[in-house]
Enzyme design. Sequence first.
Site, mmCIF file in Angstrom:
data_model
loop_
_atom_site.group_PDB
_atom_site.id
_atom_site.type_symbol
_atom_site.label_atom_id
_atom_site.label_comp_id
_atom_site.label_asym_id
_atom_site.label_seq_id
_atom_site.Cartn_x
_atom_site.Cartn_y
_atom_site.Cartn_z
ATOM 1 C CD GLU A 1 -71.353 46.775 31.095
ATOM 2 O OE1 GLU A 1 -70.330 47.283 30.608
ATOM 3 O OE2 GLU A 1 -71.753 47.011 32.229
ATOM 4 C CB CYS B 1 -66.105 40.425 38.579
ATOM 5 S SG CYS B 1 -64.425 39.768 38.581
ATOM 6 C CB CYS C 1 -62.882 46.884 38.360
ATOM 7 S SG CYS C 1 -63.779 46.054 37.046
ATOM 8 C CB CYS D 1 -64.722 46.736 33.171
ATOM 9 S SG CYS D 1 -64.267 45.101 33.094
HETATM 10 N N1 SAH Z 1 -60.967 39.832 35.169
HETATM 11 C C1 SAH Z 1 -60.117 39.920 34.025
HETATM 12 C C2 SAH Z 1 -60.859 40.372 32.816
HETATM 13 C C3 SAH Z 1 -61.371 41.801 32.886
HETATM 14 S S1 SAH Z 1 -60.413 42.694 31.777
HETATM 15 C C4 SAH Z 1 -58.922 40.790 34.330
HETATM 16 O O1 SAH Z 1 -58.888 41.345 35.414
HETATM 17 O O2 SAH Z 1 -58.015 40.851 33.537
HETATM 18 C C5 SAH Z 1 -60.786 44.304 32.106
HETATM 19 C C6 SAH Z 1 -59.520 45.133 32.197
HETATM 20 O O3 SAH Z 1 -59.877 46.479 32.503
HETATM 21 C C7 SAH Z 1 -58.612 44.664 33.304
HETATM 22 O O4 SAH Z 1 -57.283 44.882 32.943
HETATM 23 C C8 SAH Z 1 -59.028 45.583 34.422
HETATM 24 O O5 SAH Z 1 -58.056 45.634 35.436
HETATM 25 C C9 SAH Z 1 -59.221 46.874 33.688
HETATM 26 N N2 SAH Z 1 -60.070 47.852 34.348
HETATM 27 C C10 SAH Z 1 -61.079 47.656 35.197
HETATM 28 N N3 SAH Z 1 -61.609 48.823 35.597
HETATM 29 C C11 SAH Z 1 -60.931 49.775 34.959
HETATM 30 C C12 SAH Z 1 -61.012 51.190 34.945
HETATM 31 N N4 SAH Z 1 -61.895 51.839 35.699
HETATM 32 N N5 SAH Z 1 -60.142 51.854 34.158
HETATM 33 C C13 SAH Z 1 -59.237 51.190 33.404
HETATM 34 N N6 SAH Z 1 -59.114 49.869 33.375
HETATM 35 C C14 SAH Z 1 -59.939 49.162 34.159
#
Ligand code: SAH
Length: 349
Positions: free
Chosen positions: A89, A109, A116, A330
């Site tokens: 995506e 991941c 997430c 994500c």
């Molecule tokens: N793996 C990396 C890159 C992914 S970034 C990282 O963890 O930073 C995606 C961002 O969205 C990250 O900050 C993650 O923690 C956040 N995220 C994931 N699921 C989410 C959700 N349901 N609501 C809000 N933020 C979320």
Amino acid sequence: MDILSLSFDELSSAFAENSIQGFRAKQVYEWLHRHLAVSYDEMTNLPKALRAELAEKFPINTCKPERVQTASDSTVKFLYSLSDGEFIESVLMKYKYGYTVCVSSQVGCKMGCRFCASALGGYKRSLTAGEILSQVYAAQRHAGERISHIVLMGMGEPMDNFENVMKFISLVTDENGINLSMRNISLSTCGVLPGIERLMDKRLQLTLSISLHAPNDAIRNAIMPVNRKYPVDELLALCRRYAETTSRRISFEYSMMSGVNDSDECARELASKLRGMLCHVNLIPINEVAESPFRPSSQERIKSFSAILSASGISTTVRRKLGSDIDASCGQLRLKSIRERGNSDASRS
Ligand code: SAH
């Protein structure tokens, strides 16, 4: 051979090995990285026979749009299929300062953050530099305008695909390609310390973003398994060093989950740990994922949390939520597609 992943020098050597004239490498590189061609048929200044030879020897593995959803705020979410049938995506967002594209670095991941959706779909593999790049190019083709900003905040953990992500960054900032400014790239990690150290050694002018989401090990261990390996205080100590070494402000992402990490006490603990660091905190109401128990914090909670940080002199913003009506967080769309594919497979058998 994944031609989009090749630097100009690598492309030139690959062509030389196949006895293709040197100036053709320049033409093809330009077609791929300036004109964003997705097939050799577009390369009208190449002889037909050469186009056929190239298509056979150097297939262009661009990602193929399977679904394109546009939200009411004009955020666009793309679901792509890759040459091996996997889904990834990306999201295209329009801001006052231009277009930003959020790209995936892996299919799924391994990090397993509890809130997430990427983790729920399971981990398949890392993307090549060209596959990451082709998400940017596809978004630019769709927008019909230049992409000015890139965030590595889609599916996957960039530090778990370090080499390919670095290659992607060098291609996307190549002045003979789309020539994006390094300062307009954000790389986000859940806190993989060795990756942050390697990045620090490169002294790049990009923005390092840390998905923090909790001020202490008790809370962070419960929502982010990576914290058991790399505890939060070690992470923050390294962030301090990173900011001092690179003179670049660190951006902390903090997704607000009701009753989990959003108390005033959490805000005070966070403020005390970030004091004096060159940093910025982004508060984001969490996007609800059907399978996860976490709910977004109330506006009042977020306000109170943000006020405590600001009063301690910590630069803080509450991020506007974009695209929430199109599963733009994500891994949500991939998950949906895997499920739908699963259902149709089941109905066939
Ligand atoms: N793996 C990396 C890159 C992914 S970034 C990282 O963890 O930073 C995606 C961002 O969205 C990250 O900050 C993650 O923690 C956040 N995220 C994931 N699921 C989410 C959700 N349901 N609501 C809000 N933020 C979320």
